[in-house]
Every structure is written in structure tokens, then in C-alpha cells.
Design an enzyme around this catalytic site. Structure first.
Site, PDB file in Angstrom:
ATOM      1  N   SER A   8      41.652  50.133  22.561  1.00 39.83           N
ATOM      2  CA  SER A   8      42.013  49.591  21.247  1.00 39.83           C
ATOM      3  C   SER A   8      41.200  50.241  20.139  1.00 39.83           C
ATOM      4  O   SER A   8      41.537  50.121  18.967  1.00 39.83           O
ATOM      5  CB  SER A   8      41.773  48.087  21.233  1.00 39.83           C
ATOM      6  N   CYS A   9      40.129  50.914  20.513  1.00 39.25           N
ATOM      7  CA  CYS A   9      39.298  51.595  19.512  1.00 39.25           C
ATOM      8  C   CYS A   9      40.065  52.778  18.902  1.00 39.25           C
ATOM      9  O   CYS A   9      41.028  53.268  19.486  1.00 39.25           O
ATOM     10  CB  CYS A   9      38.016  52.118  20.148  1.00 39.25           C
ATOM     11  N   ILE A  10      39.597  53.226  17.752  1.00 38.93           N
ATOM     12  CA  ILE A  10      40.233  54.372  17.101  1.00 38.93           C
ATOM     13  C   ILE A  10      39.175  55.420  16.769  1.00 38.93           C
ATOM     14  O   ILE A  10      38.133  55.099  16.185  1.00 38.93           O
ATOM     15  CB  ILE A  10      40.979  53.940  15.810  1.00 38.93           C
TER      16      ILE A  10
END
Lengths: 140, 198
Positions: A8-10
Site C-alpha cells: 500500500s506504500c507509494i
């Protein structure tokens, strides 16, 4: 520079091609908590992009020349009853908003879906390579 | 958070019973006797979790069971890919070495493996603590372990939190099956469990 196993990190990569100055941050959550001291501003979309921009400007980059590329923001499992787990989408919205607010054009993205990504950022030319498990590679 | 010696022992006993129950359920399901080869319970810094599985990019088969009720959190059963394929060959009564990818039928079968394991574990936890614990339907993916972990609990990686990790290796009659069961209680839930054990 590499950001491994983005779920879910970017990963946000900024690059000024004229002076060859770039940097990447690994955004974990959309906004930094107001009530506590933030030890690592690069983990939040709102404080992280601003922090990276400032550091790059100190090294000679200019905002009007900087381009951005992003990857990540996935929803790893399809579970309907857990809206809090749609953090990838919230991260994506926050990153886009903050890039827009700071006037940093988004020129490449590989975001969303239900799979993880590793993001490789090459400072020599600003190219970004996305690698995955079982879904091939992509160049941004 | 820290665990005293007595608390650690109580927790270990609970986990021991819970994993025995899970292993028994799993053996019945795959139709082949499985034993727990090793079992450990520890509090680990969240940032170390990917390294327990061989690094953030290591591909794993993961079955996720969201946990709700008086205790909430995430239960995840991780297998290395070879182990997942071994399970599939057992489940589909086919020669070992046949399975080599995950189609929807395989995913569904592995979801059931995760469901049985997590439900058995959570039932033991509920029986021991008298807390209502409600597992939700499972979901499956095969992907990088780092991506799965940071999706499950991104905040853990920010606050240098410690998480309760239950590591286990199953062993079958003919081969070693490498699996990890991870229970990530939501903030406050570990304290609730420990309070019932005191």
C-alpha cells in the site's frame, strides 16, 4: 535507489534532468500525525514530498524543472469489510494532491491493483523500473 | 510492551495448544499427518518481519484471515511457494511436483488451508481467554512478503512497534513444509490477551 516490496506504500521519485539531481521517498501513510513529533517526515505524503523537494533545491534542483514518478498503492487482498485497509488508494490520492499543490508534474505512474512492486530509480537519467512477482517489469 | 517470564510461559503454552489444534485440523484436511517441527513465540520489531521470511522481495503464498470481535487484528498463514505447491498436490491427490501455479481453484483450496489453521488457533485463543474472537472469510495472494506486510499494518513500520510473531515449521510424512503463522493483534489486543492470562 530502490524501494523494495511496496504494497500500500507509494514510492515517489523526483528528478531534475538539467542538473541531474533526484531523490526518492517511501510514503507509508497519507498525512503526518499532528499530535506527535514526526521523526521521519519522508514516511508521509504531505510532509515527505515537501521535504524531498526542499533537499533537492538545496542541491541545485529547480521546482519548475522537476518531474515526478510514482509506484505502489496496491490493495493486496480483496476483503470487502475492511475499508481501513484501502490505505493504498488513500496514499495515492494524497501523493497526487501534494504533487499538484507543489506544482510537480506527474510524468509516470504504476499504481493500484492487487500486487506488490519494487521500484528502482536511476539517477543517471531519471528512469524508473518497476519489478513485480509474476507480473513482469515496467519502465516509467 | 514487554513480556515477563510468567507471561511468556503462559503465552507459549497457549500458542502451543492453539498450534497443535491448528495442525490437527490441517492434517485432517490434507489427509496426511502433519507435525509441528518447531514453534516459537516472540515479540519482534516490525521492521525485522520481512527478514524473517528472507527479505521484502521473497515471494510467498499468503492466506489472510481478518480477525474481529473483542480482540481484533490480522492472522496470516505464509508458506514458501514449494510448500504451497506441496499442499496443493496433497489436496488434489496428484503426484508431488504437479502444481506449479495458482489458479482460482488452487487459491480457494489454499484459503481453506488458511481458514482451518487460523480458525483452530483463534478457537483455542477464545476458549482460553473467554474473549469473543470472530474470524472473517479468508483471502489468498502469492506475492512479495514485504508488500503483504506493509499493506497489513503500515503503521507498525512507522512507530517501531513490536509485534507478536508465532513461527512454526510443519513437517509432513515425507517432506518438510515451511510455514509461518503470523498473528498481528491490533493495538490494545495483546494487552487484553495478557490480562486474561494473569
Amino acid at each position: 535507489m530502490v524501494a523494495y516490496g511496496l504494497g500500500s506504500c507509494i514510492g515517489v521519485a523526483l528528478f531534475d534532468p538539467e542538473v541531474g539531481v533526484g531523490g526518492m521517498i517511501h510514503v507509508v501513510l497519507p498525512t503526518a500525525p499532528a499530535e506527535q513529533e514526526v521523526r521521519n517526515p519522508t514516511r508521509f505524503a504531505d510532509t515527505g514530498i515537501q521535504f524531498l523537494l526542499r533537499e533537492m533545491e538545496r542541491l541545485g534542483a529547480r521546482r519548475r524543472r522537476i518531474r515526478s514518478k510514482i509506484a505502489g498503492g496496491a490493495r493486496m487482498f480483496e476483503v470487502n469489510h475492511a475499508p481501513a485497509l484501502d490505505i493504498g488508494n488513500r496514499n495515492w490520492q494524497a501523493v497526487r494532491e501534494n504533487l499538484g499543490r507543489l506544482g510537480l508534474p506527474l510524468v509516470g505512474e504504476d499504481v493500484g491493483g492487487n500486487y506488490g512492486r519494487t521500484m528502482h530509480f536511476f539517477l543517471k537519467d531519471g528512469q524508473v523500473l518497476i519489478t513485480t512477482y509474476g507480473r513482469g517489469e515496467k519502465i516509467l | 510492551m514487554s513480556l515477563g517470564k510468567a507471561e511468556s510461559q503462559e503465552l507459549m503454552n497457549l500458542v502451543d495448544r492453539a498450534m497443535a489444534r491448528a495442525c490437527s485440523g490441517l492434517s485432517d484436511f490434507v489427509g496426511s499427518e502433519l507435525k509441528i517441527e518447531s514453534l516459537s513465540v516472540s515479540l519482534e520489531p516490525a521492521e525485522r518481519l520481512p527478514s524473517l521470511f528472507g527479505g521484502a522481495e521473497t515471494p510467498v503464498a499468503a492466506i489472510y484471515v481478518p480477525v474481529n470481535g473483542m480482540i481484533s487484528g490480522h492472522a496470516v498463514l505464509f508458506f514458501d511457494l514449494d510448500t504451497a505447491f506441496t499442499f496443493l498436490d496433497c489436496l488434489f491427490l496428484q503426484p508431488q511436483g504437479t502444481a506449479g501455479s495458482f489458479d482460482p481453484l488452487h487459491a480457494s483450496a489454499l484459503c481453506e488451508v488458511g481458514n482451518i489453521t487460523a480458525s483452530a488457533f483463534l478457537s483455542e485463543l477464545a476458549d482460553t481467554t473467554n474473549l469473543e474472537i470472530l474470524p472473517s472469510p479468508p483471502a489468498f495472494t502469492a506475492d512479495m512478503v514485504g508488500a503483504i506486510l506493509n499493506w497489513l499494518a503500515p503503521e507498525l513500520f512507522l512507530w517501531e512497534a513490536e509485534v507478536l510473531v508465532i513461527k512454526t515449521n510443519f513437517i509432513g510424512t515425507s517432506q518438510r513444509l515451511k510455514g509461518f503463522f503470523l498473528f498481528l493483534p491490533a493495538p490494545g489486543s495483546v494487552e487484553k490477551i495478557l490480562a486474561t492470562l494473569r
